[in-house]
Write a protein that holds these residues in place. Structure first.
Motif, PDB file in Angstrom:
ATOM      1  N   THR A  85     -22.319 -25.455  23.885  1.00  0.00           N
ATOM      2  CA  THR A  85     -23.354 -24.911  24.766  1.00  0.00           C
ATOM      3  C   THR A  85     -23.090 -25.284  26.215  1.00  0.00           C
ATOM      4  N   ASN A  86     -22.663 -26.521  26.445  1.00  0.00           N
ATOM      5  CA  ASN A  86     -22.393 -26.973  27.805  1.00  0.00           C
ATOM      6  C   ASN A  86     -21.254 -26.185  28.444  1.00  0.00           C
ATOM      7  N   PHE A 140     -31.389 -21.844  37.966  1.00  0.00           N
ATOM      8  CA  PHE A 140     -30.213 -21.672  37.118  1.00  0.00           C
ATOM      9  C   PHE A 140     -29.528 -23.030  36.912  1.00  0.00           C
ATOM     10  N   LYS A 141     -29.250 -23.726  38.005  1.00  0.00           N
ATOM     11  CA  LYS A 141     -28.580 -25.035  37.917  1.00  0.00           C
ATOM     12  C   LYS A 141     -29.432 -26.037  37.136  1.00  0.00           C
ATOM     13  N   ALA A 186     -31.744 -20.391  23.010  1.00  0.00           N
ATOM     14  CA  ALA A 186     -32.866 -20.140  22.101  1.00  0.00           C
ATOM     15  C   ALA A 186     -32.381 -20.087  20.662  1.00  0.00           C
ATOM     16  N   ARG A 187     -31.250 -19.438  20.442  1.00  0.00           N
ATOM     17  CA  ARG A 187     -30.706 -19.351  19.083  1.00  0.00           C
ATOM     18  C   ARG A 187     -30.197 -20.713  18.610  1.00  0.00           C
ATOM     19  N   ILE A 230     -30.823 -28.246  29.522  1.00  0.00           N
ATOM     20  CA  ILE A 230     -30.284 -27.994  28.185  1.00  0.00           C
ATOM     21  C   ILE A 230     -29.415 -29.160  27.741  1.00  0.00           C
ATOM     22  N   ASP A 231     -28.611 -29.715  28.648  1.00  0.00           N
ATOM     23  CA  ASP A 231     -27.838 -30.914  28.326  1.00  0.00           C
ATOM     24  C   ASP A 231     -28.773 -32.048  27.887  1.00  0.00           C
ATOM     25  N   ALA A 232     -29.861 -32.228  28.628  1.00  0.00           N
ATOM     26  CA  ALA A 232     -30.807 -33.300  28.322  1.00  0.00           C
ATOM     27  C   ALA A 232     -31.470 -33.067  26.964  1.00  0.00           C
ATOM     28  N   PHE A 233     -31.716 -31.826  26.621  1.00  0.00           N
ATOM     29  CA  PHE A 233     -32.309 -31.496  25.319  1.00  0.00           C
ATOM     30  C   PHE A 233     -31.411 -31.997  24.192  1.00  0.00           C
ATOM     31  N   PHE A 234     -30.106 -31.705  24.289  1.00  0.00           N
ATOM     32  CA  PHE A 234     -29.182 -32.153  23.250  1.00  0.00           C
ATOM     33  C   PHE A 234     -29.064 -33.674  23.246  1.00  0.00           C
TER      34      PHE A 234
END
Length: 339
Positions: A122-123, A146-147, A102-103, A153-157
């Motif tokens: 992050t990863n 969780f997984k 989030a941050r 999050i990886d896909a977001f970046f």
């Protein structure tokens, strides 16, 4: 008199049995109450787990208070219970993951190098947190969430990186030209004053952001833990003789923005399991230089570098410790000539 004595004995026995029965009931009630308190806390931990996906910073604050005031009370330490320990550990890990993301996502970098840096950092954190999840809780729906969140999050970046790349244009003055620096000898880093490096660049930048590369000089020093596969990670220099193009998991690419040029390499795992220490593990290299074109020369200066080999991140940029110790003066700036 005999009848009276028998009556008194029976009355005494009844009283003893009644007292014992009441005591057993009282013990059962206390045990049941403790179990109910425990279940209430398990349920609350699951609620905080779920909340962290929707309102991560609120979940983080609520979780801290819950641990301080509900799991550790004046009369009871619920963390002594293994069920609570496991559930608490997983909730803690997920809350940390979602709050950190989030941050990070609220203050996204604006350059490719810094986007990759944020992604790698992050990863590494997320995969480390996932790996710490209790084994006893790896078979339910929440562990699958969780997984999945790590992947999301990886896909977001990746989406942010792809979007930024689409906004960047090429510099016509540097493409379709063969830039060459041959056998430049550099030595004398602060950490290794007697070390010598041979620097070679030989590449052509293409209009589609691809690269035709014969040689490319990578960061020359990689800390090597004793007894680790990490010992084979020094690329030294990219060359068709050094390793085949087939070792690339995706085409080598470059981008320019402002006065910066960015290079990206993603190399596959070539480690031979039958020969200890032979080969290299999957890795990603990113470089950023300030660049300047002067007549028939291309100058690269002020390097920034990241080598990502999970779970290790090696980063070097002006002002930090690695850069100061391992970047010799002769590799802080290169001038490549038009071939």
């Amino acid at each position: 008199m005999k009848k009276t004595t028998i009556y008194l004995l029976l009355l005494t026995a009844f009283a003893v049995n009644t007292f014992t029965s009441c005591k057993d009931t009282l013990d059962l009630d206390e045990t049941t109450l403790l179990l109910l308190d425990k279940q209430e806390r398990l349920d609350k931990l699951d609620e905080l787990f779920d909340l962290s996906f929707e309102q991560p910073l609120e979940a983080e604050s609520n979780y801290r208070q819950f641990v301080q005031y509900e799991l550790l009370t004046e009369t009871q330490n619920f963390l002594d219970d293994s069920d609570v320990q496991w559930r608490n550990a997983r909730t803690d890990l997920v809350v940390r993951m979602n709050a950190n993301f989030a941050r990070a996502s609220a203050d996204m970098p604006t350059t490719l190098f810094d986007l990759y840096k944020a992604k790698f950092e992050t990863n590494v954190l997320n995969r480390t947190l996932l790996g710490q999840s209790p084994q006893q809780l790896r078979f339910d729906e929440r562990f699958e969430l969780f997984k999945a969140r790590v992947t999301e999050i990886d896909a977001f970046f990746d989406e942010k990186i792809a979007t930024l790349k689409q906004t960047l244009t090429v510099n016509e003055s540097i493409i379709n030209k063969n830039w060459l620096l041959r056998n430049k000898t550099v030595g004398g880093t602060t950490e290794n004053p007697w070390t010598t490096f041979i620097v070679n660049f030989d590449f052509t930048l293409q209009a589609d952001n691809g690269m035709d590369i014969q040689k490319f000089f990578f960061f020359p020093y990689i800390p090597v833990p004793n007894g680790s596969f990490y010992t084979q990670q020094d690329e030294n220099q990219y060359s068709t003789q050094g390793f085949a193009t087939a070792d690339l998991l995706s085409p080598a690419e470059y981008r320019v923005y402002g006065n910066k040029i960015f290079f990206y390499f993603h190399l596959r795992n070539t480690l031979d399991p039958n020969q200890e220490g032979v080969g290299k593990v999957e890795r990603e290299w990113v470089f950023e230089y300030e660049y300047a074109v002067r007549s028939n020369s291309l100058t690269l200066s002020k390097p920034r570098m990241i080598l990502s080999i999970y779970p290790h991140l090696l980063k070097a940029e002006p002002g930090d410790d690695i850069y100061t110790r391992f970047y010799a003066d002769g590799i802080k700036e290169f001038t490549l000539n038009l071939n």
